[in-house]
Design an enzyme around this catalytic site. Structure first.
Site, short mmCIF file in Angstrom:
data_model
loop_
_atom_site.label_atom_id
_atom_site.label_comp_id
_atom_site.label_asym_id
_atom_site.label_seq_id
_atom_site.Cartn_x
_atom_site.Cartn_y
_atom_site.Cartn_z
N GLY A 129 0.73 4.40 7.08
CA GLY A 129 -0.01 3.14 6.86
C GLY A 129 0.93 2.07 6.33
O GLY A 129 1.81 2.36 5.53
N ALA A 141 16.17 -5.31 2.50
CA ALA A 141 17.18 -4.79 1.56
C ALA A 141 18.08 -3.75 2.24
O ALA A 141 19.30 -3.77 2.05
CB ALA A 141 16.49 -4.17 0.34
N ARG A 181 1.67 6.68 12.85
CA ARG A 181 1.69 8.07 12.37
C ARG A 181 1.97 8.90 13.62
O ARG A 181 1.09 9.07 14.46
CB ARG A 181 0.34 8.44 11.75
CG ARG A 181 0.03 7.64 10.49
CD ARG A 181 -1.22 8.15 9.78
NE ARG A 181 -1.38 7.48 8.50
CZ ARG A 181 -2.21 6.46 8.27
NH1 ARG A 181 -2.96 5.98 9.25
NH2 ARG A 181 -2.28 5.91 7.08
N ASP A 217 3.91 10.42 2.01
CA ASP A 217 4.44 11.79 2.01
C ASP A 217 4.54 12.42 3.40
O ASP A 217 5.42 13.25 3.64
CB ASP A 217 3.69 12.69 1.01
CG ASP A 217 2.19 12.66 1.20
OD1 ASP A 217 1.71 12.01 2.15
OD2 ASP A 217 1.50 13.32 0.40
N THR A 244 3.42 2.94 0.17
CA THR A 244 2.00 3.13 0.46
C THR A 244 1.20 2.46 -0.66
O THR A 244 1.61 2.54 -1.82
CB THR A 244 1.59 4.62 0.55
OG1 THR A 244 0.16 4.73 0.41
CG2 THR A 244 2.23 5.49 -0.54
N ASP A 248 -1.43 3.43 -1.93
CA ASP A 248 -2.23 4.38 -2.71
C ASP A 248 -1.61 4.82 -4.03
O ASP A 248 -2.31 5.33 -4.89
CB ASP A 248 -2.51 5.64 -1.87
CG ASP A 248 -3.56 5.41 -0.81
OD1 ASP A 248 -4.04 4.27 -0.68
OD2 ASP A 248 -3.91 6.38 -0.10
N ASP A 276 0.14 7.42 -4.45
CA ASP A 276 -0.27 8.83 -4.51
C ASP A 276 0.91 9.80 -4.38
O ASP A 276 0.74 10.93 -3.97
CB ASP A 276 -1.29 9.11 -3.40
CG ASP A 276 -0.73 8.82 -2.01
OD1 ASP A 276 0.34 8.20 -1.90
OD2 ASP A 276 -1.37 9.22 -1.02
N ARG A 296 -18.13 -10.55 -8.44
CA ARG A 296 -18.73 -10.68 -9.78
C ARG A 296 -19.52 -11.99 -9.91
O ARG A 296 -20.61 -12.03 -10.48
CB ARG A 296 -17.66 -10.61 -10.87
CG ARG A 296 -18.21 -10.94 -12.27
CD ARG A 296 -17.13 -10.93 -13.31
NE ARG A 296 -16.64 -9.58 -13.54
CZ ARG A 296 -17.27 -8.69 -14.30
NH1 ARG A 296 -18.40 -9.01 -14.90
NH2 ARG A 296 -16.78 -7.49 -14.47
N MET A 348 -9.58 1.23 -1.71
CA MET A 348 -8.84 2.26 -0.96
C MET A 348 -8.22 3.30 -1.89
O MET A 348 -8.11 3.09 -3.10
CB MET A 348 -7.78 1.63 -0.08
CG MET A 348 -8.31 1.28 1.30
SD MET A 348 -6.98 0.75 2.41
CE MET A 348 -7.86 0.79 3.97
N ARG A 362 -7.02 7.30 -0.43
CA ARG A 362 -7.57 8.43 0.33
C ARG A 362 -7.87 9.64 -0.57
O ARG A 362 -8.93 10.21 -0.51
CB ARG A 362 -6.56 8.81 1.41
CG ARG A 362 -7.14 9.59 2.55
CD ARG A 362 -6.07 10.19 3.41
NE ARG A 362 -5.00 9.25 3.69
CZ ARG A 362 -4.63 8.84 4.90
NH1 ARG A 362 -5.26 9.32 5.94
NH2 ARG A 362 -3.63 8.01 5.06
N LYS A 403 -26.28 -7.06 -21.41
CA LYS A 403 -25.56 -7.27 -20.15
C LYS A 403 -26.54 -7.25 -18.97
O LYS A 403 -27.47 -6.44 -18.96
CB LYS A 403 -24.50 -6.17 -19.99
CG LYS A 403 -23.47 -6.45 -18.91
CD LYS A 403 -22.31 -5.45 -19.01
CE LYS A 403 -21.41 -5.51 -17.81
NZ LYS A 403 -20.63 -6.74 -17.75
N GLU A 431 -12.13 5.32 -2.55
CA GLU A 431 -12.41 5.79 -1.20
C GLU A 431 -12.43 7.32 -1.13
O GLU A 431 -13.24 7.90 -0.39
CB GLU A 431 -11.29 5.23 -0.28
CG GLU A 431 -11.36 5.68 1.15
CD GLU A 431 -10.06 5.38 1.90
OE1 GLU A 431 -9.09 4.91 1.29
OE2 GLU A 431 -10.04 5.64 3.11
N GLN A 442 -7.01 -4.87 1.67
CA GLN A 442 -6.08 -4.43 0.60
C GLN A 442 -4.69 -4.09 1.14
O GLN A 442 -3.74 -3.95 0.39
CB GLN A 442 -6.64 -3.19 -0.11
CG GLN A 442 -7.92 -3.46 -0.85
CD GLN A 442 -8.72 -2.17 -1.07
OE1 GLN A 442 -8.67 -1.58 -2.13
NE2 GLN A 442 -9.46 -1.74 -0.06
O1 F6P Z 1 -2.64 5.49 2.75
C1 F6P Z 1 -3.03 4.17 2.72
C2 F6P Z 1 -4.43 4.03 3.25
O2 F6P Z 1 -4.78 2.66 3.24
C3 F6P Z 1 -5.49 4.83 2.49
O3 F6P Z 1 -5.90 4.21 1.30
C4 F6P Z 1 -6.57 4.93 3.52
O4 F6P Z 1 -7.36 6.08 3.34
C5 F6P Z 1 -5.81 5.03 4.82
O5 F6P Z 1 -4.52 4.49 4.57
C6 F6P Z 1 -6.45 4.33 5.97
O6 F6P Z 1 -5.71 4.57 7.10
P1 F6P Z 1 -5.92 3.82 8.49
O7 F6P Z 1 -5.32 2.45 8.37
O8 F6P Z 1 -5.21 4.67 9.47
O9 F6P Z 1 -7.40 3.75 8.71
#
Ligand code: F6P
Length: 321
Positions: free
Chosen positions: A12, A23, A73, A104, A126, A128, A130, A155, A170, A172, A215, A224, A253
């Site tokens: 992604g 760079a 990918r 990864d 990425t 994420d 992650d 808001r 987002m 995953r 509130k 997600e 995002q």
């Molecule tokens: O890994 C980044 C990400 O944006 C995740 O947050 C999300 O689940 C996934 O890629 C979405 O992938 P795609 O763009 O292939 O739908």
């Protein structure tokens, strides 16, 4: 044949990937390499879709989201047969090292290609955040800032109508975007895959408690990786009687001009990757650890367990009352 390096983006896309490409190209040329850009991830090595990059071919991309090298990918690249083909193609161009910018899955490709004789260095790119071996992945900061900007708008309307808004961000398998964004927008509840949740305890009770102190509008952030934001929204409305709307922020995002943090981090990581390849070192992942740029063996990096920042989660829950 001139000594050469190549660079590709894979998986992604993430804001800041272009800054990393720039760079690598500039640091590579600076170190005396000819530098190739490989298009559409590993597929570019299979389809011979590469182009020599000059100093000026990466001008004006620092502030641009997406990736000028495109990304993919690659399903084929998991097969050894294609990894061998890609390595042969690299050798035919005199490519002595490859920088892979991605998540990864892309790191596994970099390890496979290193095993076929082409030293690769991976850079975590990425949104994420992650990847266990690094405190930071390129794109994370921009993605969160975009989410915050969007949720601030949500808001406004939630406040005008005394509503609850459930916002899915987002991530995953990872709740980092949800956690930090949730803190930044003062969310009543933050639901992430790393922390077991109970809708009654973690959402409904918190809404009632906050309602009792005056509130009238509420933001609930859902990662997600947990999903079901529409169902959660219906549940909140049914249980509390508060009108509730769900919004899935989605790919907004992943785009946009990278923040300062992403541009600087991408630049530091890109230069560090070239430094390793210039010494003939491959099979490494560049990482950020406690404010320093470091590197790890790819297998070691992939085997590290990810730590969720539970302390930060507890801080969020303590303050959003
Ligand atoms: O890994 C980044 C990400 O944006 C995740 O947050 C999300 O689940 C996934 O890629 C979405 O992938 P795609 O763009 O292939 O739908």
């Amino acid at each position: 044949m001139a000594k050469s390096l190549a660079v590709l983006t894979s998986g992604g896309d993430a804001p800041g990937m272009n800054a990393a490409v720039r760079a690598v190209v500039r640091a590579g040329i600076n170190s005396g390499f000819q530098v190739y850009g490989v298009f559409k991830g590993y597929n570019g090595l299979l389809n011979h879709d590469v182009k020599e990059m000059g100093l000026r071919s990466v001008s004006d991309i620092l502030s641009r989201g997406g990736t000028i090298l495109y990304t993919a990918r690659s399903k084929k690249f998991v097969q050894v047969e294609y990894q061998k083909q890609a390595a042969d193609y690299c050798r035919s161009l005199g490519i002595e090292g490859l920088v892979v910018i991605g998540g990864d899955g892309s790191f596994r490709g970099a390890r496979a290609l290193t095993n076929q004789g082409i030293p690769c260095v991976a850079i975590p790119g990425t949104i994420d955040n992650d990847i266990a071996c690094t405190d930071y992945t390129i794109g994370f900061d921009t993605a969160m800032n975009t989410a915050v900007e969007m949720i601030d708008k949500i808001r406004d309307t939630a406040q005008s109508h005394d509503r609850c808004s459930v916002v899915e961000v987002m991530g995953r398998h990872c709740g980092d975007i949800a956690l930090e964004t949730g803190i930044a927008v003062g969310a009543t509840s933050i639901i992430v895959p790393e922390v077991e949740y109970d809708l009654e305890r973690d959402v409904i009770t918190r809404i009632y408690e906050q309602k009792d102190t005056g509130k009238k509008h509420f933001i609930v952030i859902v990662a997600e990786g947990v999903g079901g934001s529409q169902e959660i929204s219906h549940y909140i409305q049914h249980r509390t009687g508060i009108e509730t709307r769900a919004t899935i922020l989605g790919h907004v995002q992943r785009g946009g001009s990278p923040t300062l943090r992403d541009r600087v981090m991408a630049t530091k990581m890109g230069v560090a990757a070239v430094d390793l390849l210039a010494k003939g070192i491959g099979n490494r992942v560049i990482a950020s650890h406690a404010g320093k740029i470091v590197d790890y063996d790819i297998t070691e990096a992939l085997d590290m367990p990810r730590q969720f920042n539970k302390d930060l989660y507890d801080i969020a829950m303590k303050v959003s009352i």
